[in-house]
Design an enzyme around this catalytic site. Structure first.
Site, PDB file in Angstrom:
ATOM      1  CG  ASP A 113      -1.257   2.856   6.563  1.00  0.00           C
ATOM      2  OD1 ASP A 113      -2.088   3.347   5.785  1.00  0.00           O
ATOM      3  OD2 ASP A 113      -0.684   3.504   7.448  1.00  0.00           O
ATOM      4  CD  GLU A 152      -5.002   0.848  -3.788  1.00  0.00           C
ATOM      5  OE1 GLU A 152      -6.220   1.005  -3.739  1.00  0.00           O
ATOM      6  OE2 GLU A 152      -4.202   1.482  -3.092  1.00  0.00           O
ATOM      7  CG  ASP A 179      -1.832   1.168   1.283  1.00  0.00           C
ATOM      8  OD1 ASP A 179      -2.395   1.505   0.216  1.00  0.00           O
ATOM      9  OD2 ASP A 179      -2.012   1.766   2.344  1.00  0.00           O
TER      10      ASP A 179
END
Ligand SMILES: [Zn+2]
Length: 308
Positions: free
Chosen positions: A262, A180, A101
């Protein structure tokens, strides 16, 4: 121009002329590039340009790009074809996959709980840069301009160094990396300097991971930004709609798991990516379509502007 217009129709804005004063000044030489006795030989420059080699060249030279930084340092990047066979990638498995992340507070957090903080010296240099930039916008003096260019270069180099270290470590230690997809459109809208630098770091970082994955035969899995990675409980899948940005730790109302914001997000990124990969929604890039680029090397030539 064709590329510029294709980007324009995808919503990137109308093409602009290359500026003489702003941005990176560079030009490419698509063919007839030679290296002889430490000299770079390009068309219409047969006497050669003395260069400092950072790395030995292996393979045939395809093309070269010459650029100059605002501080007057000249570089040449040389693209080579080594004809090396790409080793076969290992299959994607749950245990050899890591989720990452990318954040603002910390640079990156992995699903194993490893945190990569933004380096302190980089933050320091960034705030100094901000101060000088403000000074320059009020008084566009030559001295401030030079100071600004030097500081900017320092920040860029420090950042690059950090991104290389993190990406190499992650690629070496893991077989598959899940992350992502970052939307460029949202990034462009941001005018805050620190945020802008973070954004640039993210996309550079993803690019580094992608090409290093090819070099070391590792896999990259990407998921869409739409996935609610922070708001989903990584234990039971419950979506906590009330979760705000401020909350760093929360307890799932359904299964009572205590979740670090997170780490939870990176675990979710990992499982979303693995699920998507199985269903074939996001298949890996076809390796045969990748360019045969194996390395880009940068050579620094002595600046003709001198040090003064
Ligand atoms: Zn839960």
């Amino acid at each position: 121009m064709d590329i510029a217009f294709k980007k324009f129709f995808k919503g990137a804005g109308f093409p602009k002329f290359k500026s003489k004063h702003k941005g990176k000044q560079s030009f490419s030489i698509p063919q007839n590039v030679l290296l002889e006795n430490g000299n770079l030989i390009i068309p219409k420059f047969k006497e050669g340009i003395e260069i400092v080699l950072h790395r030995e060249i292996k393979g045939t030279i395809k093309s070269a790009t010459i650029s100059v930084t605002p501080t007057g340092k000249y570089f040449v990047s040389i693209l080579v074809n080594t004809n090396a066979e790409m080793p076969i990638k290992a299959p994607i498995t749950e245990s050899t996959t890591i989720g990452i992340d990318l954040g603002i507070k910390d640079f990156a957090i992995t699903s194993n709980g490893e945190v990569f903080e933004n380096p302190k010296n980089l933050r320091k240099a960034q705030s100094k840069l901000k101060y000088i930039q403000r000074k320059y916008s009020k008084n566009k003096g030559k001295k401030t301009k030079k100071h600004l260019a030097l500081l900017h270069e320092k920040v860029v180099n420090k950042r690059k160094d950090f991104l290389h270290k993190v990406s190499t470590k992650l690629i070496r230690e893991n077989q598959t990396i899940a992350l992502e997809t970052l939307t460029v459109k949202n990034m462009v809208k941001n005018h805050c300097l620190a945020q802008a630098i973070t954004d640039v770091s993210w996309s550079t970082f993803v690019t580094m991971l992608e090409y290093k994955a090819e070099w070391y035969s590792k896999n990259i899995l990407k998921i869409g930004k739409f996935s609610p990675s922070s708001k989903t409980c990584s234990c039971c899948g419950h979506i906590n709609k009330e979760l705000t940005l401020k909350v760093r730790e929360w307890t799932c109302p359904k299964c009572n798991s205590v979740l670090d914001r997170d780490i939870n997000a990176s675990i979710n990124i990992k499982s979303f990516a693995l699920k998507n990969n199985l269903s074939g929604e996001h298949t890996l890039k076809n390796r045969n379509e990748l360019p045969t680029l194996v390395g880009v090397m940068t050579y620094e030539a002595p600046s003709p502007l001198g040090k003064g």
